[in-house]
Design a protein around this motif. Structure first.
Motif, PDB file in Angstrom:
ATOM      1  N   ARG A   1      -3.272   3.774  16.608  1.00 27.87           N
ATOM      2  CA  ARG A   1      -3.327   3.896  15.150  1.00 27.87           C
ATOM      3  C   ARG A   1      -2.907   2.537  14.589  1.00 27.87           C
ATOM      4  O   ARG A   1      -2.076   1.830  15.175  1.00 27.87           O
ATOM      5  CB  ARG A   1      -2.342   4.985  14.720  1.00 27.87           C
ATOM      6  N   ILE A   2      -3.470   2.153  13.470  1.00 22.89           N
ATOM      7  CA  ILE A   2      -3.114   0.891  12.825  1.00 22.89           C
ATOM      8  C   ILE A   2      -2.153   1.189  11.684  1.00 22.89           C
ATOM      9  O   ILE A   2      -2.437   2.026  10.823  1.00 22.89           O
ATOM     10  CB  ILE A   2      -4.367   0.171  12.273  1.00 22.89           C
ATOM     11  N   VAL A   3      -1.014   0.537  11.697  1.00 14.70           N
ATOM     12  CA  VAL A   3      -0.041   0.660  10.619  1.00 14.70           C
ATOM     13  C   VAL A   3      -0.045  -0.670   9.864  1.00 14.70           C
ATOM     14  O   VAL A   3       0.267  -1.712  10.437  1.00 14.70           O
ATOM     15  CB  VAL A   3       1.367   0.977  11.164  1.00 14.70           C
ATOM     16  N   CYS A   4      -0.421  -0.611   8.604  1.00 11.68           N
ATOM     17  CA  CYS A   4      -0.609  -1.837   7.826  1.00 11.68           C
ATOM     18  C   CYS A   4       0.412  -1.920   6.702  1.00 11.68           C
ATOM     19  O   CYS A   4       0.663  -0.940   6.003  1.00 11.68           O
ATOM     20  CB  CYS A   4      -2.027  -1.858   7.258  1.00 11.68           C
ATOM     21  N   LEU A   5       0.973  -3.111   6.541  1.00 13.76           N
ATOM     22  CA  LEU A   5       1.920  -3.360   5.465  1.00 13.76           C
ATOM     23  C   LEU A   5       1.404  -4.499   4.592  1.00 13.76           C
ATOM     24  O   LEU A   5       0.871  -5.494   5.104  1.00 13.76           O
ATOM     25  CB  LEU A   5       3.295  -3.737   6.032  1.00 13.76           C
ATOM     26  N   ALA A   6       1.558  -4.338   3.284  1.00  9.55           N
ATOM     27  CA  ALA A   6       1.161  -5.402   2.358  1.00  9.55           C
ATOM     28  C   ALA A   6       2.024  -6.632   2.601  1.00  9.55           C
ATOM     29  O   ALA A   6       3.168  -6.528   3.059  1.00  9.55           O
ATOM     30  CB  ALA A   6       1.305  -4.929   0.913  1.00  9.55           C
ATOM     31  N   ARG A   7       1.442  -7.797   2.311  1.00  9.90           N
ATOM     32  CA  ARG A   7       2.189  -9.049   2.395  1.00  9.90           C
ATOM     33  C   ARG A   7       2.032  -9.782   1.077  1.00  9.90           C
ATOM     34  O   ARG A   7       1.045  -9.566   0.373  1.00  9.90           O
ATOM     35  CB  ARG A   7       1.635  -9.932   3.528  1.00  9.90           C
ATOM     36  N   PRO A   8       2.971 -10.647   0.738  1.00 11.67           N
ATOM     37  CA  PRO A   8       2.817 -11.404  -0.505  1.00 11.67           C
ATOM     38  C   PRO A   8       1.460 -12.112  -0.531  1.00 11.67           C
ATOM     39  O   PRO A   8       1.099 -12.816   0.403  1.00 11.67           O
ATOM     40  CB  PRO A   8       3.970 -12.414  -0.454  1.00 11.67           C
ATOM     41  N   GLY A   9       0.696 -11.852  -1.582  1.00  8.64           N
ATOM     42  CA  GLY A   9      -0.624 -12.472  -1.724  1.00  8.64           C
ATOM     43  C   GLY A   9      -1.744 -11.659  -1.108  1.00  8.64           C
ATOM     44  O   GLY A   9      -2.918 -12.016  -1.252  1.00  8.64           O
ATOM     45  N   TYR A  10      -1.411 -10.573  -0.410  1.00  9.14           N
ATOM     46  CA  TYR A  10      -2.429  -9.729   0.231  1.00  9.14           C
ATOM     47  C   TYR A  10      -2.132  -8.262  -0.062  1.00  9.14           C
ATOM     48  O   TYR A  10      -1.124  -7.738   0.384  1.00  9.14           O
ATOM     49  CB  TYR A  10      -2.437  -9.933   1.759  1.00  9.14           C
ATOM     50  N   ARG A  11      -3.026  -7.634  -0.804  1.00  7.92           N
ATOM     51  CA  ARG A  11      -2.852  -6.202  -1.039  1.00  7.92           C
ATOM     52  C   ARG A  11      -3.750  -5.438  -0.064  1.00  7.92           C
ATOM     53  O   ARG A  11      -4.676  -5.999   0.517  1.00  7.92           O
ATOM     54  CB  ARG A  11      -3.181  -5.833  -2.484  1.00  7.92           C
ATOM     55  N   ILE A  12      -3.458  -4.177   0.115  1.00  8.85           N
ATOM     56  CA  ILE A  12      -4.259  -3.335   1.003  1.00  8.85           C
ATOM     57  C   ILE A  12      -5.425  -2.780   0.202  1.00  8.85           C
ATOM     58  O   ILE A  12      -5.233  -1.978  -0.716  1.00  8.85           O
ATOM     59  CB  ILE A  12      -3.389  -2.219   1.618  1.00  8.85           C
ATOM     60  N   ASP A  13      -6.613  -3.217   0.525  1.00 12.68           N
ATOM     61  CA  ASP A  13      -7.813  -2.891  -0.227  1.00 12.68           C
ATOM     62  C   ASP A  13      -8.383  -1.541   0.207  1.00 12.68           C
ATOM     63  O   ASP A  13      -8.626  -1.318   1.393  1.00 12.68           O
ATOM     64  CB  ASP A  13      -8.844  -4.009  -0.003  1.00 12.68           C
ATOM     65  N   GLU A  14      -8.600  -0.639  -0.756  1.00 11.70           N
ATOM     66  CA  GLU A  14      -9.099   0.709  -0.444  1.00 11.70           C
ATOM     67  C   GLU A  14     -10.499   0.670   0.171  1.00 11.70           C
ATOM     68  O   GLU A  14     -10.813   1.463   1.068  1.00 11.70           O
ATOM     69  CB  GLU A  14      -9.104   1.582  -1.709  1.00 11.70           C
TER      70      GLU A  14
ATOM     71  N   GLY B   1       0.032  -6.953   9.244  1.00  9.07           N
ATOM     72  CA  GLY B   1       0.045  -7.222   7.816  1.00  9.07           C
ATOM     73  C   GLY B   1      -1.349  -7.112   7.220  1.00  9.07           C
ATOM     74  O   GLY B   1      -2.359  -7.156   7.935  1.00  9.07           O
ATOM     75  N   ALA B   2      -1.400  -6.967   5.901  1.00  4.09           N
ATOM     76  CA  ALA B   2      -2.683  -6.801   5.216  1.00  4.09           C
ATOM     77  C   ALA B   2      -3.602  -8.006   5.421  1.00  4.09           C
ATOM     78  O   ALA B   2      -4.827  -7.862   5.390  1.00  4.09           O
ATOM     79  CB  ALA B   2      -2.443  -6.575   3.723  1.00  4.09           C
ATOM     80  N   ASP B   3      -3.036  -9.187   5.663  1.00  5.71           N
ATOM     81  CA  ASP B   3      -3.870 -10.364   5.913  1.00  5.71           C
ATOM     82  C   ASP B   3      -4.631 -10.210   7.225  1.00  5.71           C
ATOM     83  O   ASP B   3      -5.813 -10.540   7.327  1.00  5.71           O
ATOM     84  CB  ASP B   3      -3.031 -11.648   5.917  1.00  5.71           C
ATOM     85  N   SER B   4      -3.971  -9.669   8.256  1.00  6.62           N
ATOM     86  CA  SER B   4      -4.627  -9.456   9.544  1.00  6.62           C
ATOM     87  C   SER B   4      -5.639  -8.320   9.487  1.00  6.62           C
ATOM     88  O   SER B   4      -6.634  -8.314  10.219  1.00  6.62           O
ATOM     89  CB  SER B   4      -3.592  -9.155  10.629  1.00  6.62           C
ATOM     90  N   LEU B   5      -5.390  -7.354   8.609  1.00  8.44           N
ATOM     91  CA  LEU B   5      -6.310  -6.226   8.478  1.00  8.44           C
ATOM     92  C   LEU B   5      -7.705  -6.702   8.067  1.00  8.44           C
ATOM     93  O   LEU B   5      -8.711  -6.106   8.452  1.00  8.44           O
ATOM     94  CB  LEU B   5      -5.766  -5.228   7.448  1.00  8.44           C
ATOM     95  N   LEU B   6      -7.756  -7.791   7.318  1.00  9.95           N
ATOM     96  CA  LEU B   6      -9.039  -8.319   6.835  1.00  9.95           C
ATOM     97  C   LEU B   6      -9.978  -8.703   7.974  1.00  9.95           C
ATOM     98  O   LEU B   6     -11.193  -8.602   7.844  1.00  9.95           O
ATOM     99  CB  LEU B   6      -8.802  -9.547   5.934  1.00  9.95           C
ATOM    100  N   THR B   7      -9.412  -9.154   9.091  1.00 11.13           N
ATOM    101  CA  THR B   7     -10.244  -9.629  10.205  1.00 11.13           C
ATOM    102  C   THR B   7     -10.249  -8.676  11.399  1.00 11.13           C
ATOM    103  O   THR B   7     -10.899  -8.958  12.403  1.00 11.13           O
ATOM    104  CB  THR B   7      -9.748 -11.006  10.689  1.00 11.13           C
ATOM    105  N   LEU B   8      -9.548  -7.556  11.289  1.00 10.68           N
ATOM    106  CA  LEU B   8      -9.364  -6.660  12.430  1.00 10.68           C
ATOM    107  C   LEU B   8     -10.680  -6.269  13.099  1.00 10.68           C
ATOM    108  O   LEU B   8     -10.781  -6.232  14.329  1.00 10.68           O
ATOM    109  CB  LEU B   8      -8.606  -5.411  11.984  1.00 10.68           C
ATOM    110  N   SER B   9     -11.713  -5.999  12.326  1.00  7.01           N
ATOM    111  CA  SER B   9     -12.979  -5.535  12.905  1.00  7.01           C
ATOM    112  C   SER B   9     -13.685  -6.612  13.714  1.00  7.01           C
ATOM    113  O   SER B   9     -14.605  -6.315  14.474  1.00  7.01           O
ATOM    114  CB  SER B   9     -13.911  -5.010  11.810  1.00  7.01           C
ATOM    115  N   THR B  10     -13.235  -7.876  13.593  1.00  6.59           N
ATOM    116  CA  THR B  10     -13.848  -8.981  14.347  1.00  6.59           C
ATOM    117  C   THR B  10     -13.064  -9.322  15.615  1.00  6.59           C
ATOM    118  O   THR B  10     -13.489 -10.190  16.374  1.00  6.59           O
ATOM    119  CB  THR B  10     -13.953 -10.254  13.480  1.00  6.59           C
ATOM    120  N   TRP B  11     -11.935  -8.660  15.835  1.00  8.41           N
ATOM    121  CA  TRP B  11     -11.117  -8.961  17.007  1.00  8.41           C
ATOM    122  C   TRP B  11     -11.849  -8.552  18.276  1.00  8.41           C
ATOM    123  O   TRP B  11     -12.731  -7.675  18.253  1.00  8.41           O
ATOM    124  CB  TRP B  11      -9.783  -8.235  16.936  1.00  8.41           C
TER     125      TRP B  11
END
Length: 197
Positions: A127-140, A106-116
């Motif tokens: 490949r990372i497949v990301c889906l928007a979640r309520p309250g989290y948009r996918i930031d360009e 989800g887009a919330d997890s994408l925010l921290t992915l680089s710190t994993w």
């Protein structure tokens, strides 16, 4: 070449939001299979009480019945110690070296992915497949930053179902209905085992 989607989570419990995201990712990315990997002892949930792994596995199994493209894995549950995504992807790559792996999040997890843990290796393995979640948009800007770090990220549109496992657990505790939030088999397992009360 097989195209395998990997969707990890505690699934405590699995709900229709998880299933919709998995199906939308499968369809949009041409995945042959989506493997639900039930977390055993995830580092990001240390100190948090989870339902027994056997119950979380059983609920996922009940939730995916009837969908031949969905499967469940207990590899993180049976692995000793704290579980990390990179270890799971390494195992899958070793078992299916010719498969193309797509890690669904989800887009919330994408925010921290680089710190994993071993993020650079995750970028090499899947490949990372990301889906928007309520309250989290996918930031360009975030997508650009991750691309610069070697991640191949594909954004997938899916219906935004505002359903969360924490809300379902709270509803069960307070005696409220969870019908249509989880598959019937999951609701039945929760009732039968007295989970979340």
């Amino acid at each position: 070449m097989a195209h395998v989607g990997v969707m990890g989570g505690t699934f405590d419990p699995i709900h229709l939001g998880h299933l919709v995201c998995a199906e939308m990712a499968r369809d949009a990315c041409g995945l042959d299979e989506v493997l639900f990997v039930v977390a055993g002892n995830p580092h990001f949930k240390q100190g948090i009480s989870l339902a027994p792994a056997k119950d979380r596995l059983a609920m996922v199994q009940r939730a995916i019945e009837g969908n031949d493209a969905f499967a469940v894995s207990d590899r993180e549950v049976i692995r000793a110690g704290i579980t990390y995504t990179v270890d799971t992807l390494e195992e899958l790559h070793e078992e299916q070296p010719d498969a193309e792996l797509s890690f669904i999040l989800g887009a919330d997890s994408l925010l921290t992915l680089s710190t994993w843990k071993d993020a650079a290796r995750i970028a090499q393995l899947a490949r990372i497949v990301c889906l928007a979640r309520p309250g989290y948009r996918i930031d360009e800007d975030l997508l650009t930053s991750l691309s610069d770090q070697g991640f191949l990220v594909e954004a997938v549109r899916a219906p935004l179902l505002d359903i969360s496992s924490s809300d379902i657990r709270a509803r069960v505790r307070s005696g409220k209905t969870i019908r249509y939030l989880v598959p019937d088999g999951v609701a039945g397992h929760i009732r039968a085992q007295g989970l979340y009360r």
